[in-house]
Scaffold this motif. Sequence first.
Motif, PDB file in Angstrom:
ATOM      1  N   HIS A  35     -72.070 -42.908 112.049  1.00  0.00           N
ATOM      2  CA  HIS A  35     -73.306 -42.318 111.520  1.00  0.00           C
ATOM      3  C   HIS A  35     -73.040 -40.900 111.018  1.00  0.00           C
ATOM      4  O   HIS A  35     -72.543 -40.046 111.754  1.00  0.00           O
ATOM      5  N   GLU A  64     -84.373 -39.803 112.340  1.00  0.00           N
ATOM      6  CA  GLU A  64     -82.914 -39.994 112.281  1.00  0.00           C
ATOM      7  C   GLU A  64     -82.337 -40.169 113.686  1.00  0.00           C
ATOM      8  O   GLU A  64     -81.397 -40.948 113.899  1.00  0.00           O
ATOM      9  N   LYS A 101     -78.431 -47.691 116.406  1.00  0.00           N
ATOM     10  CA  LYS A 101     -77.054 -48.101 116.090  1.00  0.00           C
ATOM     11  C   LYS A 101     -76.233 -48.190 117.376  1.00  0.00           C
ATOM     12  O   LYS A 101     -75.476 -49.140 117.577  1.00  0.00           O
ATOM     13  N   GLU A 106     -82.581 -43.688 114.517  1.00  0.00           N
ATOM     14  CA  GLU A 106     -81.614 -44.500 113.774  1.00  0.00           C
ATOM     15  C   GLU A 106     -80.263 -44.479 114.503  1.00  0.00           C
ATOM     16  O   GLU A 106     -79.623 -45.522 114.679  1.00  0.00           O
ATOM     17  N   VAL A 107     -79.865 -43.279 114.948  1.00  0.00           N
ATOM     18  CA  VAL A 107     -78.584 -43.167 115.666  1.00  0.00           C
ATOM     19  C   VAL A 107     -78.643 -43.978 116.956  1.00  0.00           C
ATOM     20  O   VAL A 107     -77.726 -44.738 117.282  1.00  0.00           O
TER      21      VAL A 107
END
Length: 460
Positions: free
Chosen positions: A202, A164, A171, A167-168
């Motif tokens: 997010h 995760e 972004k 993912e942040v």
Amino acid sequence: MAPKLIRLNAFDMTCVVHQSPGLWRLPGDRATEYNTVKYWTDLARLLERGLFEGMFIADVVGIYDVYQGGPETAVKTGTQVPVGDPRLAISAMAAVTEHLGFGVTVSTTYAKPYLLARDFSTLDHLTGGRVAWNIVTSYLDSAARNLGLDQQVSHDRRYDVANEFLEVCYKLWESSWEDDAVVKDSATGVYADPTKVHAIEHAGEHFTVPGVHLCEPSPQRTPVIYQAGFSSKGRAFAARHAEGIFVAAPRAGLITPHVAAIREAAAAEGRDPQSVKFFALVTVIVAETDADARAKEVEYRRYVSHESALTLFAGWTGVDLSKYGLDEVLQMEQNEAIHSALQTFTQDDAAQQWTPRKVAELVAIGGVGPLFVGSPKTVADQLEAFLDETDIDGFNLAYATTPGSFEDFIDLVVPELQARGRYRTAYEGSTLRESFYGAGQQHVRTDHPAFGYKVTRALV
Ligand SMILES: Cc1cc2nc3c(=O)[nH]c(=O)nc-3n(C[C@H](O)[C@H](O)[C@H](O)COP(=O)(O)O)c2cc1C
């Protein structure tokens, strides 16, 4: 098919004892200058002379206190403590080089993605696109205890958090600022167009980051992603995210299946398996002749510290080897340290039963990777054979002595590899990712998961 070129990373850490315990005492060794800018800028210049792809700087944020149940041996022998921040010498090194890449280790277990994304964007700007992030999830309980936890987050959960975390970051790096958001229009006073800077919004299980990235797009946007997962969770993570993968084991046979498995998993993720570049840990002692190189090794071994080596190994595996007899065979144990580190040594083939004595001798020069000793021809033969057998792409060169091991390698082995057509004669492109994939590939490849986050939304 032409044989693969051999890629080289130099492996170092902001400390006195990285992978060769005790050798800081060797005359001429400069490891104790780890806390000077000059050590790092001299090293960076040297590596660029040798056309190294990058310098890889390891890091831990805890102390090695597993051996004998306390930190005393680590402190006494300088075993990865004192240890400085790996990021802070990079701008200075970038200022004296043009092509060398810098792989920096930061743990997703203790950092925050919002701030870390800014750190790496800043470094990517200041290096002109030459930075890589070596993503680790940490393994020392002592780090957890000093960072607000009672004990480490469990091994597999650390990788869930890391997924995760990435993912942040993707972004923030890829989808917050559009390519043409920065206009620098002095007539109107508009520096950046707010309609082209987007909040990432997010909200996940571990992180909530509603806002925009604090940095404008850097040359690579997402830094080159390095990783070294070896466990099943680690491999899956590496297969999804890593562009460069570090592997370490004492012999080729232990590495080959690991490389094949990750390439297969990368293909299953829709990635070109050959775009994942593997670097195996190796240490080289080279001299004009085989006999001279062997004599050098004998000289080096006069300085090694076996207790420092066992301190390192205990930290990596979470197993206090002082509880074993020197010739007692190691057994697998479950703990929250590096699962695979212990597995490698307890599940090696029957002919190689690892005991604390053997581990200490191995780790004393170059950590858990193989040690190649000989003339330039002998060493080049060993490197080529290892690379071809394992299907890796290059080596992560640890030093026995710094900068001596790198100087010897550059002066003696690099010309031999170049003569064989196995080593570059010039750098390609200006960013690290271009050095990986060729001129023009500054940003992530289209088959990398970060690509999916590239700004695609219509203007608001
Ligand atoms: C060459 C190499 C360098 C590594 N450097 C670091 C490091 O600097 N800091 C760290 O916390 N872990 C480091 N690791 C450990 C890895 O991040 C990872 O935990 C390890 O390879 C085991 O994988 P696993 O966690 O999937 O079992 C390194 C591993 C390798 C092979």
